[in-house]
Design an enzyme around this catalytic site. Structure first.
Site, PDB file in Angstrom:
ATOM      1  N   CYS A   2       0.848  -1.195   0.000  1.00 29.75           N
ATOM      2  CA  CYS A   2       0.000   0.000   0.000  1.00 29.75           C
ATOM      3  C   CYS A   2       0.886   1.249   0.000  1.00 29.75           C
ATOM      4  O   CYS A   2       2.083   1.177   0.245  1.00 29.75           O
ATOM      5  CB  CYS A   2      -0.857   0.020   1.244  1.00 29.75           C
ATOM      6  SG  CYS A   2      -1.691  -1.528   1.570  1.00 29.75           S
ATOM      7  N   ARG A  27       2.246   0.995  -6.073  1.00 28.43           N
ATOM      8  CA  ARG A  27       2.441   0.150  -4.892  1.00 28.43           C
ATOM      9  C   ARG A  27       1.219  -0.703  -4.573  1.00 28.43           C
ATOM     10  O   ARG A  27       1.323  -1.738  -3.923  1.00 28.43           O
ATOM     11  CB  ARG A  27       2.782   1.010  -3.670  1.00 28.43           C
ATOM     12  CG  ARG A  27       4.121   1.693  -3.758  1.00 28.43           C
ATOM     13  CD  ARG A  27       4.319   2.568  -2.548  1.00 28.43           C
ATOM     14  NE  ARG A  27       4.371   1.803  -1.318  1.00 28.43           N
ATOM     15  CZ  ARG A  27       5.478   1.283  -0.804  1.00 28.43           C
ATOM     16  NH1 ARG A  27       6.622   1.483  -1.404  1.00 28.43           N
ATOM     17  NH2 ARG A  27       5.443   0.606   0.316  1.00 28.43           N
ATOM     18  N   TRP A  75      -3.517  -2.163  -1.255  1.00 31.83           N
ATOM     19  CA  TRP A  75      -3.350  -3.486  -1.860  1.00 31.83           C
ATOM     20  C   TRP A  75      -3.822  -4.454  -0.792  1.00 31.83           C
ATOM     21  O   TRP A  75      -3.185  -4.605   0.249  1.00 31.83           O
ATOM     22  CB  TRP A  75      -1.878  -3.710  -2.198  1.00 31.83           C
ATOM     23  CG  TRP A  75      -1.600  -4.977  -2.936  1.00 31.83           C
ATOM     24  CD1 TRP A  75      -1.722  -5.206  -4.277  1.00 31.83           C
ATOM     25  CD2 TRP A  75      -1.114  -6.206  -2.374  1.00 31.83           C
ATOM     26  NE1 TRP A  75      -1.357  -6.496  -4.577  1.00 31.83           N
ATOM     27  CE2 TRP A  75      -0.989  -7.130  -3.438  1.00 31.83           C
ATOM     28  CE3 TRP A  75      -0.798  -6.634  -1.083  1.00 31.83           C
ATOM     29  CZ2 TRP A  75      -0.543  -8.446  -3.246  1.00 31.83           C
ATOM     30  CZ3 TRP A  75      -0.353  -7.944  -0.895  1.00 31.83           C
ATOM     31  CH2 TRP A  75      -0.225  -8.825  -1.978  1.00 31.83           C
ATOM     32  N   ASN A 100       0.224   0.838   6.258  1.00 33.96           N
ATOM     33  CA  ASN A 100       0.811  -0.191   5.384  1.00 33.96           C
ATOM     34  C   ASN A 100       1.340  -1.287   6.291  1.00 33.96           C
ATOM     35  O   ASN A 100       1.925  -0.983   7.336  1.00 33.96           O
ATOM     36  CB  ASN A 100       2.022   0.344   4.609  1.00 33.96           C
ATOM     37  CG  ASN A 100       1.639   1.392   3.607  1.00 33.96           C
ATOM     38  OD1 ASN A 100       0.460   1.602   3.345  1.00 33.96           O
ATOM     39  ND2 ASN A 100       2.642   2.048   3.051  1.00 33.96           N
ATOM     40  N   GLY A 101       1.211  -2.536   5.866  1.00 30.39           N
ATOM     41  CA  GLY A 101       1.759  -3.628   6.653  1.00 30.39           C
ATOM     42  C   GLY A 101       0.644  -4.493   7.225  1.00 30.39           C
ATOM     43  O   GLY A 101      -0.501  -4.447   6.757  1.00 30.39           O
ATOM     44  N   GLU A 485      13.136 -15.750 -15.831  1.00 29.77           N
ATOM     45  CA  GLU A 485      12.747 -14.343 -15.761  1.00 29.77           C
ATOM     46  C   GLU A 485      11.802 -14.002 -16.919  1.00 29.77           C
ATOM     47  O   GLU A 485      10.819 -13.271 -16.746  1.00 29.77           O
ATOM     48  CB  GLU A 485      14.005 -13.460 -15.772  1.00 29.77           C
ATOM     49  CG  GLU A 485      13.773 -11.969 -15.796  1.00 29.77           C
ATOM     50  CD  GLU A 485      12.977 -11.419 -14.610  1.00 29.77           C
ATOM     51  OE1 GLU A 485      12.768 -12.131 -13.613  1.00 29.77           O
ATOM     52  OE2 GLU A 485      12.537 -10.262 -14.728  1.00 29.77           O
ATOM     53  N   LYS A 489       7.986 -12.612 -16.468  1.00 29.60           N
ATOM     54  CA  LYS A 489       7.485 -11.375 -17.096  1.00 29.60           C
ATOM     55  C   LYS A 489       6.182 -11.662 -17.842  1.00 29.60           C
ATOM     56  O   LYS A 489       5.227 -10.907 -17.737  1.00 29.60           O
ATOM     57  CB  LYS A 489       8.501 -10.793 -18.103  1.00 29.60           C
ATOM     58  CG  LYS A 489       9.740 -10.167 -17.527  1.00 29.60           C
ATOM     59  CD  LYS A 489       9.532  -8.826 -16.865  1.00 29.60           C
ATOM     60  CE  LYS A 489       9.232  -8.966 -15.405  1.00 29.60           C
ATOM     61  NZ  LYS A 489      10.311  -9.075 -14.490  1.00 29.60           N
ATOM     62  N   GLU A 492       3.304 -12.332 -15.353  1.00 27.65           N
ATOM     63  CA  GLU A 492       2.921 -11.154 -14.572  1.00 27.65           C
ATOM     64  C   GLU A 492       2.029 -10.200 -15.338  1.00 27.65           C
ATOM     65  O   GLU A 492       1.055  -9.701 -14.792  1.00 27.65           O
ATOM     66  CB  GLU A 492       4.183 -10.347 -14.216  1.00 27.65           C
ATOM     67  CG  GLU A 492       4.848 -10.683 -12.954  1.00 27.65           C
ATOM     68  CD  GLU A 492       5.997  -9.727 -12.685  1.00 27.65           C
ATOM     69  OE1 GLU A 492       5.976  -9.085 -11.643  1.00 27.65           O
ATOM     70  OE2 GLU A 492       6.920  -9.617 -13.518  1.00 27.65           O
ATOM     71  N   HIS A 508      12.843 -35.104 -19.666  1.00 27.37           N
ATOM     72  CA  HIS A 508      12.475 -35.774 -18.413  1.00 27.37           C
ATOM     73  C   HIS A 508      11.036 -35.477 -18.005  1.00 27.37           C
ATOM     74  O   HIS A 508      10.666 -35.679 -16.856  1.00 27.37           O
ATOM     75  CB  HIS A 508      13.453 -35.381 -17.302  1.00 27.37           C
ATOM     76  CG  HIS A 508      14.865 -35.781 -17.612  1.00 27.37           C
ATOM     77  ND1 HIS A 508      15.263 -37.095 -17.692  1.00 27.37           N
ATOM     78  CD2 HIS A 508      15.959 -35.045 -17.929  1.00 27.37           C
ATOM     79  CE1 HIS A 508      16.536 -37.157 -18.016  1.00 27.37           C
ATOM     80  NE2 HIS A 508      16.990 -35.911 -18.171  1.00 27.37           N
ATOM     81  N   LYS A 607       4.223  -3.407  -6.289  1.00 27.62           N
ATOM     82  CA  LYS A 607       5.636  -3.208  -6.605  1.00 27.62           C
ATOM     83  C   LYS A 607       6.550  -3.633  -5.463  1.00 27.62           C
ATOM     84  O   LYS A 607       7.582  -4.250  -5.665  1.00 27.62           O
ATOM     85  CB  LYS A 607       5.862  -1.728  -6.935  1.00 27.62           C
ATOM     86  CG  LYS A 607       7.284  -1.391  -7.328  1.00 27.62           C
ATOM     87  CD  LYS A 607       7.616  -1.977  -8.677  1.00 27.62           C
ATOM     88  CE  LYS A 607       9.035  -1.756  -9.095  1.00 27.62           C
ATOM     89  NZ  LYS A 607       9.404  -2.643 -10.204  1.00 27.62           N
TER      90      LYS A 607
HETATM   91  C1  AGP Z   1       9.281  -8.764 -10.669  1.00 31.70           C
HETATM   92  O1  AGP Z   1       8.807  -8.333 -11.891  1.00 31.70           O
HETATM   93  C2  AGP Z   1       8.378  -8.609  -9.528  1.00 31.70           C
HETATM   94  N1  AGP Z   1       7.918  -7.292  -9.401  1.00 31.70           N
HETATM   95  C3  AGP Z   1       8.825  -9.292  -8.248  1.00 31.70           C
HETATM   96  O2  AGP Z   1       9.148 -10.623  -8.513  1.00 31.70           O
HETATM   97  C4  AGP Z   1       9.998  -8.635  -7.471  1.00 31.70           C
HETATM   98  O3  AGP Z   1      11.196  -8.839  -8.139  1.00 31.70           O
HETATM   99  C5  AGP Z   1      10.039  -9.239  -6.055  1.00 31.70           C
HETATM  100  O4  AGP Z   1       8.855  -8.930  -5.385  1.00 31.70           O
HETATM  101  C6  AGP Z   1      11.228  -8.760  -5.257  1.00 31.70           C
HETATM  102  O5  AGP Z   1      11.226  -7.381  -5.123  1.00 31.70           O
HETATM  103  P1  AGP Z   1      12.528  -6.599  -4.632  1.00 31.70           P
HETATM  104  O6  AGP Z   1      13.562  -6.757  -5.683  1.00 31.70           O
HETATM  105  O7  AGP Z   1      12.073  -5.185  -4.444  1.00 31.70           O
HETATM  106  O8  AGP Z   1      12.944  -7.236  -3.346  1.00 31.70           O
END
Ligand code: AGP
Length: 612
Positions: A2, A27, A75, A100-101, A485, A489, A492, A508, A607
């Site tokens: 958040c 966020r 969030w 937040n949290g 990766e 992407k 996501e 396998h 984020k």
């Molecule tokens: C990647 O596209 C994501 N946003 C996510 O996997 C991110 O890398 C992960 O949450 C770790 O975040 P950080 O690098 O801020 O610790």
């Protein structure tokens, strides 16, 4: 997660709070809200489900004038996205709170407060804070004293902003486990979970430390109290990245802008860290050389994309420094018994420097015997990771707004290659080998620009993916984590199910999945595993698989082989993982645009994951 923004100003704060929320929307983005104290001493609130624009629409018809206020973009963790669950939460229209949290003891507190007659309107953990404040302020007489008492009884993680109807021009805040910065204005003061929210009004910030409580009052007065309650002075730091990062410029999405920034930010990550023929070990800090000399083993711990960067680094570190490396996701590492051989360096990576699992792993590691120390590789100056790790290396990517990490990843890889070369240097890596890689690093930004020139053909390629439901990414060696990766992407931002496999593992099991409906994407740099990879690609083709390959210009793969091939310029095999990431980012981006998803703010994600 958040986002919080708060202000005590000389002017109407609604516009500042709303702009702050827009900048924090990356966020969290399921609902937003604002509370402002008006001239009549009343707390007035507006909340709306959905993006910040929904709140803006409400405020357009029903504004909230006033010189102090708090606001939040959410969030969801406790309770679905809904107006009653949106922040700020209030108690008896006298107290308002944004949070937040996660408050871990909220159930017991909720029960206690309900028995005392407090009526809960939401399913959130946060609402208990508002009622506790209401209860304690009656006894304490002032907001700050009540707030300190409430905070002392909270278990869990939080960044908080609160205000009270009977405390004119005062906002109180606290941080424990979630980031919170104070923006220093001229006769004005602000709070936010990220400086980006406040660059519209100031470039001077105080980064609060764990356990800090802060009171902002009229005239820009800022009082900070540490975890013991003592008044403390925290340094004011100037934000150096400028405000350009908060806008998309001419790009349609932040993600596309950030992909195209990679040549420049990789150059920034290298700046001042390369000598003529070797990496400057001092760039890791004055103690780096003596610490690196003692390293016998490395543990790398991170989450998500940062974890993938760590996986690539394992190949580099073992190849060039002979040091054994273990890589693990933070959420697993933090809860198991870890055997730490003597002389182990703990390395952690995080774009944000605030990821809850990563921070917990760092703290857990520092309590174990045998770790030599910790190195944090991070993109956010002043973040928890940077403050708590023994050594830190900034990735210099500049603020990354798109939830899908792009430039943060390639600058992490660049930083990890610098680390490999620094460690190699103190451990006797051959000088010629160091010099070759330093030279190749210098070429990297321009090679990245060349690869970004493939944007159009990759966009054309993306049309083959938009209607698909599954995709398989293949790579070998250090390109297996690059395939992972690439798959992350695509998942996501386009919501297409994607998996990654080391190409040699296909036979396998996953080969059974291959058919004409599941595109198979592979990266094929010119490295020692190329012939092996080509055989694996034949296995796919022989089973009717549809292949898309990003290949080195010299590897002898062409469209004539019945596969779609895009050629990349030749690069030293050690640096190829960085270059081959770029086409995978562009492919995911264009598929997502074709599918019409929310590229910068994909569903269900945030984020910076500051909750467990
Ligand atoms: C990647 O596209 C994501 N946003 C996510 O996997 C991110 O890398 C992960 O949450 C770790 O975040 P950080 O690098 O801020 O610790």
């Amino acid at each position: 997660m958040c986002g919080i923004v708060a202000a005590v100003a000389q002017r109407n704060v609604q516009k500042i709070l709303l702009e702050g929320l827009r900048r924090l929307e990356y966020r969290g983005y399921d609902s937003a809200g604002m509370a402002v104290r008006n001239n009549q001493g009343e707390l007035k609130r507006q909340r709306a489900v959905g993006k910040v624009q929904a709140l803006a629409d409400r405020l357009a018809t029903d504004p909230l004038p006033g010189t102090s206020g708090i606001a939040h973009t959410r969030w969801a963790t406790h309770g679905r996205p809904s107006e009653p669950n949106a922040h700020p939460h209030q108690s008896r229209e006298r107290l308002a709170v944004v949070h937040n949290g996660i408050i871990e003891n909220h159930e017991a507190l909720r029960q206690e407060l309900s028995e005392q007659g407090y009526v809960f309107e939401s399913e959130t953990d946060t609402e208990v804070i508002a009622h506790l404040l209401e209860r304690e302020s009656a006894a304490a007489g002032d907001l700050l004293t009540a707030f300190k008492k409430v905070v002392a009884g909270l278990d869990g993680a939080y960044a908080l902003g609160v205000m009270a109807a009977d405390a004119p021009d005062v906002v109180v805040g606290a941080r424990k486990g979630s980031p919170l910065v104070v923006g220093v204005g001229s006769d004005e003061a602000f709070l936010a979970s990220d400086p980006l929210a406040l660059l519209q009004v100031t470039d001077r910030f105080i980064y609060l430390l764990e356990g800090d409580v802060v009171r902002l009052s009229a005239g820009g007065l800022i009082e900070i109290f540490d975890a013991s309650g003592a008044v403390v002075d925290r340094p004011v730091q100037t934000f150096e990245h400028g405000d350009g990062s908060a806008s998309k410029g001419n790009y349609r999405h932040y993600m596309l802008k950030e992909i195209h920034e990679q040549p420049a930010v990789i150059a920034a990550a290298l700046e001042g860290r390369l000598g003529d023929r070797s990496v400057l070990v001092e760039s890791f800090g004055p103690q780096a050389e003596s610490l690196f000399k003692q390293v016998r083993q490395i543990h790398i711990v991170a989450c998500g994309t940062s974890y993938h960067a760590g996986m690539v680094a394992r190949y580099w570190l073992e190849r060039y420094t002979d040091v054994p490396v273990q890589v693990e996701v933070a959420s697993e590492y933090r809860y198991r018994r870890v055997v730490v051989p003597e002389g182990t360096l703990f390395v952690t990576l995080s774009q944000s420097g605030e990821t809850a699992d990563t921070m917990a792993a760092l703290r857990f590691a520092m309590q174990q015997d045998n770790y030599l120390g910790s190195l944090g590789i991070c993109n956010v100056p002043g973040s928890s990771l940077v403050r708590e790790a023994d050594l830190s290396l900034m990735t210099q990517a500049g603020p990354e707004i798109g939830v899908a990490s792009t430039k943060a990843f390639t600058t992490q890889l660049t930083a990890l290659m610098l680390f490999t070369l620094a460690l190699g240097r103190v451990r006797g890596m051959p000088e010629d080998e160091q010099a070759t890689l330093v030279e190749e690093l210098r070429r990297l930004p321009s090679l990245c620009s060349e690869v970004l020139g493939l944007d159009r053909p990759i966009e054309a390629m993306s049309t083959a993916f938009a209607e698909k439901h599954h995709a398989l990414f293949l790579g070998r060696g250090a390109h297996f984590p690059i395939a992972q990766e690439g798959a992350l992407k695509l998942k996501e931002i386009s919501y297409i199910h994607a998996e990654a496999y080391p190409a040699g593992e296909l036979k396998h099991g996953p080969l059974a999945l291959v058919d004409s409906e599941m595109p198979v994407i592979s990266v094929a740099p010119n490295d020692e595993l190329l012939d092996k990879l080509k055989s694996n690609l034949q296995e796919v083709k022989a089973r009717g698989g549809v292949l898309y390959v990003f290949a080195d210009e010299n590897v002898g793969l062409s469209e004539a082989d019945g596969i779609t091939v895009l050629h990349l310029p030749h690069i030293h095999e050690a640096l190829a993982p960085i270059l081959y990431t770029l086409p995978l980012q562009l492919l995911s981006y264009h598929v997502a645009v074709l599918k019409g998803t929310d590229v910068d703010q994909p569903r269900n994600l945030a984020k910076s994951v500051t909750v467990e």
